[in-house]
Scaffold this active site. Sequence first.
Site, mmCIF file in Angstrom:
data_model
loop_
_atom_site.group_PDB
_atom_site.id
_atom_site.type_symbol
_atom_site.label_atom_id
_atom_site.label_comp_id
_atom_site.label_asym_id
_atom_site.label_seq_id
_atom_site.Cartn_x
_atom_site.Cartn_y
_atom_site.Cartn_z
ATOM 1 N N GLY A 109 -6.870 4.036 -113.897
ATOM 2 C CA GLY A 109 -7.628 3.682 -112.467
ATOM 3 C C GLY A 109 -8.185 5.585 -112.339
ATOM 4 O O GLY A 109 -8.207 5.986 -113.466
ATOM 5 N N PRO A 110 -9.028 5.672 -111.146
ATOM 6 C CA PRO A 110 -10.372 5.956 -110.889
ATOM 7 C C PRO A 110 -9.086 7.823 -110.511
ATOM 8 O O PRO A 110 -7.481 7.801 -110.626
ATOM 9 C CB PRO A 110 -10.669 6.161 -109.606
ATOM 10 C CG PRO A 110 -9.978 4.265 -108.880
ATOM 11 C CD PRO A 110 -9.108 4.008 -110.087
ATOM 12 N N PRO A 111 -9.920 8.996 -110.432
ATOM 13 C CA PRO A 111 -9.887 10.145 -110.041
ATOM 14 C C PRO A 111 -8.793 10.463 -108.797
ATOM 15 O O PRO A 111 -9.046 9.270 -108.091
ATOM 16 C CB PRO A 111 -10.251 11.071 -110.235
ATOM 17 C CG PRO A 111 -11.546 10.763 -111.360
ATOM 18 C CD PRO A 111 -11.721 8.938 -110.962
ATOM 19 N N THR A 159 -5.853 8.927 -108.014
ATOM 20 C CA THR A 159 -5.102 8.527 -106.956
ATOM 21 C C THR A 159 -3.580 7.916 -107.490
ATOM 22 O O THR A 159 -3.011 6.530 -107.197
ATOM 23 C CB THR A 159 -5.091 6.554 -107.713
ATOM 24 O OG1 THR A 159 -5.527 6.848 -109.238
ATOM 25 C CG2 THR A 159 -6.881 5.872 -107.102
ATOM 26 N N GLY A 160 -2.911 8.985 -107.834
ATOM 27 C CA GLY A 160 -1.850 9.019 -108.116
ATOM 28 C C GLY A 160 -1.147 8.569 -109.958
ATOM 29 O O GLY A 160 -0.043 8.493 -109.577
ATOM 30 N N LYS A 161 -2.116 8.858 -110.382
ATOM 31 C CA LYS A 161 -1.193 8.090 -111.477
ATOM 32 C C LYS A 161 -0.416 9.369 -112.064
ATOM 33 O O LYS A 161 1.324 8.835 -112.807
ATOM 34 C CB LYS A 161 -2.212 8.288 -113.530
ATOM 35 C CG LYS A 161 -3.524 6.985 -112.788
ATOM 36 C CD LYS A 161 -4.542 7.227 -113.753
ATOM 37 C CE LYS A 161 -5.152 8.266 -113.477
ATOM 38 N NZ LYS A 161 -6.064 8.740 -112.336
ATOM 39 N N THR A 162 -0.049 10.772 -112.319
ATOM 40 C CA THR A 162 0.635 11.776 -112.806
ATOM 41 C C THR A 162 1.841 11.514 -111.369
ATOM 42 O O THR A 162 2.876 11.848 -112.615
ATOM 43 C CB THR A 162 -0.494 12.811 -112.627
ATOM 44 O OG1 THR A 162 -1.463 13.707 -113.067
ATOM 45 C CG2 THR A 162 0.818 14.288 -113.051
ATOM 46 N N GLU A 183 -31.553 10.025 -87.785
ATOM 47 C CA GLU A 183 -30.068 9.755 -87.268
ATOM 48 C C GLU A 183 -30.128 8.664 -86.464
ATOM 49 O O GLU A 183 -29.326 7.632 -86.560
ATOM 50 C CB GLU A 183 -29.476 10.984 -86.930
ATOM 51 C CG GLU A 183 -29.570 11.648 -88.244
ATOM 52 C CD GLU A 183 -29.220 11.242 -89.460
ATOM 53 O OE1 GLU A 183 -28.334 10.575 -89.636
ATOM 54 O OE2 GLU A 183 -29.260 12.111 -90.787
ATOM 55 N N ASP A 233 -30.987 8.244 -98.461
ATOM 56 C CA ASP A 233 -31.491 6.291 -98.268
ATOM 57 C C ASP A 233 -31.890 6.132 -99.442
ATOM 58 O O ASP A 233 -31.794 4.756 -99.233
ATOM 59 C CB ASP A 233 -32.307 7.029 -97.019
ATOM 60 C CG ASP A 233 -31.818 7.567 -95.874
ATOM 61 O OD1 ASP A 233 -30.331 8.162 -95.816
ATOM 62 O OD2 ASP A 233 -31.720 8.255 -94.822
HETATM 63 P P1 ADP Z 1 -4.389 11.293 -110.911
HETATM 64 O O1 ADP Z 1 -3.149 11.998 -111.762
HETATM 65 O O2 ADP Z 1 -4.440 9.347 -110.323
HETATM 66 O O3 ADP Z 1 -5.535 11.872 -110.673
HETATM 67 P P2 ADP Z 1 -2.684 12.837 -108.658
HETATM 68 O O4 ADP Z 1 -1.252 12.158 -109.445
HETATM 69 O O5 ADP Z 1 -2.566 14.046 -109.959
HETATM 70 O O6 ADP Z 1 -3.931 11.770 -109.188
HETATM 71 O O7 ADP Z 1 -2.762 12.510 -107.673
HETATM 72 C C1 ADP Z 1 -3.377 14.395 -106.963
HETATM 73 C C2 ADP Z 1 -2.444 14.208 -105.441
HETATM 74 O O8 ADP Z 1 -3.489 13.203 -104.595
HETATM 75 C C3 ADP Z 1 -0.482 13.807 -105.698
HETATM 76 O O9 ADP Z 1 -0.312 14.637 -105.778
HETATM 77 C C4 ADP Z 1 -0.708 13.770 -104.563
HETATM 78 O O10 ADP Z 1 -0.280 14.455 -103.061
HETATM 79 C C5 ADP Z 1 -1.597 12.899 -104.277
HETATM 80 N N1 ADP Z 1 -1.816 11.525 -104.049
HETATM 81 C C6 ADP Z 1 -2.622 10.452 -105.227
HETATM 82 N N2 ADP Z 1 -2.104 9.406 -104.858
HETATM 83 C C7 ADP Z 1 -0.363 9.364 -104.190
HETATM 84 C C8 ADP Z 1 -0.562 7.949 -103.581
HETATM 85 N N3 ADP Z 1 -0.545 7.019 -104.370
HETATM 86 N N4 ADP Z 1 0.542 8.802 -102.395
HETATM 87 C C9 ADP Z 1 1.268 9.599 -102.355
HETATM 88 N N5 ADP Z 1 0.568 10.298 -102.875
HETATM 89 C C10 ADP Z 1 -0.987 10.238 -103.161
#
Ligand code: ADP
Length: 451
Positions: free
Chosen positions: A42-44, A46-49, A264, A340
């Site tokens: 998924g895109p950067p 989005t909460g993968k880590t 604008e 634009d």
């Molecule tokens: P990725 O690994 O996808 O690039 P991260 O997991 O590192 O993204 O997300 C970075 C931060 O963004 C997390 O520490 C959290 O604070 C926030 N975040 C991202 N996605 C979510 C989510 N689905 N729910 C809650 N917090 C999120």
Amino acid sequence: FADVAGEDEAKESLTEMVDFLHNPKKYMAIGAKLPKGALLVGPPGTGKTLLAKAVAGEANVPFFSMSGSSFVEMYVGVGASRVRDLFKQASEMAPCIIFIDEIDAIGQSRDSVRGGDSEREQTLNQLLAEMDGFDTSKGIVILAATNRPETLDKALLRPGRFDRRVIVEKPDLQGRIDTLKVHSRNVKMDETVDLRELALATAGAVGADLANIINEAALTAVRSGRSMVSQADLIGAVELVFAGKEKKGKLLGDQEKKVVAYHEVGHALLVALQKHTEPVQRITIVPRTMGSLGYVWQVLEEEKYMETKAELEANIVTTLGGRAAEELKFESVTTGAANDIEQATKTVRAMITMYGMSDKFGLMQLETVQGKYLDRNAVLQCSDKTAAKVDEEIRNQLKKAYDEAKKLLSEHMNALDAIAQYLIEKESITGQEFMDIFNRVENAEQNVEQE
Ligand code: ADP
């Protein structure tokens, strides 16, 4: 998992892995083998880590985390030995989870890497060998994250290795509301706060952006000596995160400021004059650090998953409205329309080459998109001759849209003048103020006509 908002489908896939780590016997009794690894795509931001950590937390097992790029060093063989060490450590601590972030740094397809990048290749081979070598019954689960799944080596993706793919998409409206809730849990907020409104204003934002917005709003509240965050702080934070800080001091001369204001208001008027577009929330001509001299902020009324041809066409006309207003008012044009023009061209091109929305080219696919989760590079798939015709068609369509923008604006010059004048004085106006002046001018004109 409670800290991860939205992403229900991803959580569902991963819950099974947690269950496996808790009681592997249940699965083995029936003869089921569990996936060795899952690839989070998924895109950067989005909460993968976050998801990977959540899996470890829920399963209550050790969590080993490494970034793909940290394996690959200058010296050949270092990466491979790091992989070996990692797996050795992990198997001593099993059950456990290994998380490899940015796996594309080592897992890039061996075909696509030119000229003996033997370090990367050795590291990858070692990883493949380790993955084949361990036995899932020990309870090691490997999670990896990437935003470029298409570059990964096929060998990594085959069954028995990362056989599960968990898609972690940008959050939808509900996902954004939930993410905002998660991050505002410990933030004191007053009664003006409306998280749904905020979620609507942040279409396209990822979890990391939303976390950032909440925090910036809290910092603003502290700075102005208040004990609670208000909706105005939050909206300000959205602008801060997406457009940068307001630049202090008098940056533009009077003439330039006037041009920006007309530019604008040109956009905003076309929003009001056409159906199929989102209402204006705010217009501002305060320059921002990320380079904009002003902008019109439109907010969705409802989350959208697709766009109709009519909507796209209206958007293109709106996008070109800034330049049209400049030309109508000042009879000269500026460099201010570069963005634009880029955006309008992109949209027209996509309509023709990908969405099958052109009468001339019909339903033929002329471009494919690569790097879906990152930059979305479009690659032409047609002959040079067709490509030249596509360019010509794009030029025609843009001209048509620009003419439409000029025509609409020229019929409403009084409104354009009145609103631009007001904007020059105030520098930032709300959608409501904008509509009030617009309606007043239009009604006055109608009355004159009737008399
Ligand atoms: P990725 O690994 O996808 O690039 P991260 O997991 O590192 O993204 O997300 C970075 C931060 O963004 C997390 O520490 C959290 O604070 C926030 N975040 C991202 N996605 C979510 C989510 N689905 N729910 C809650 N917090 C999120």
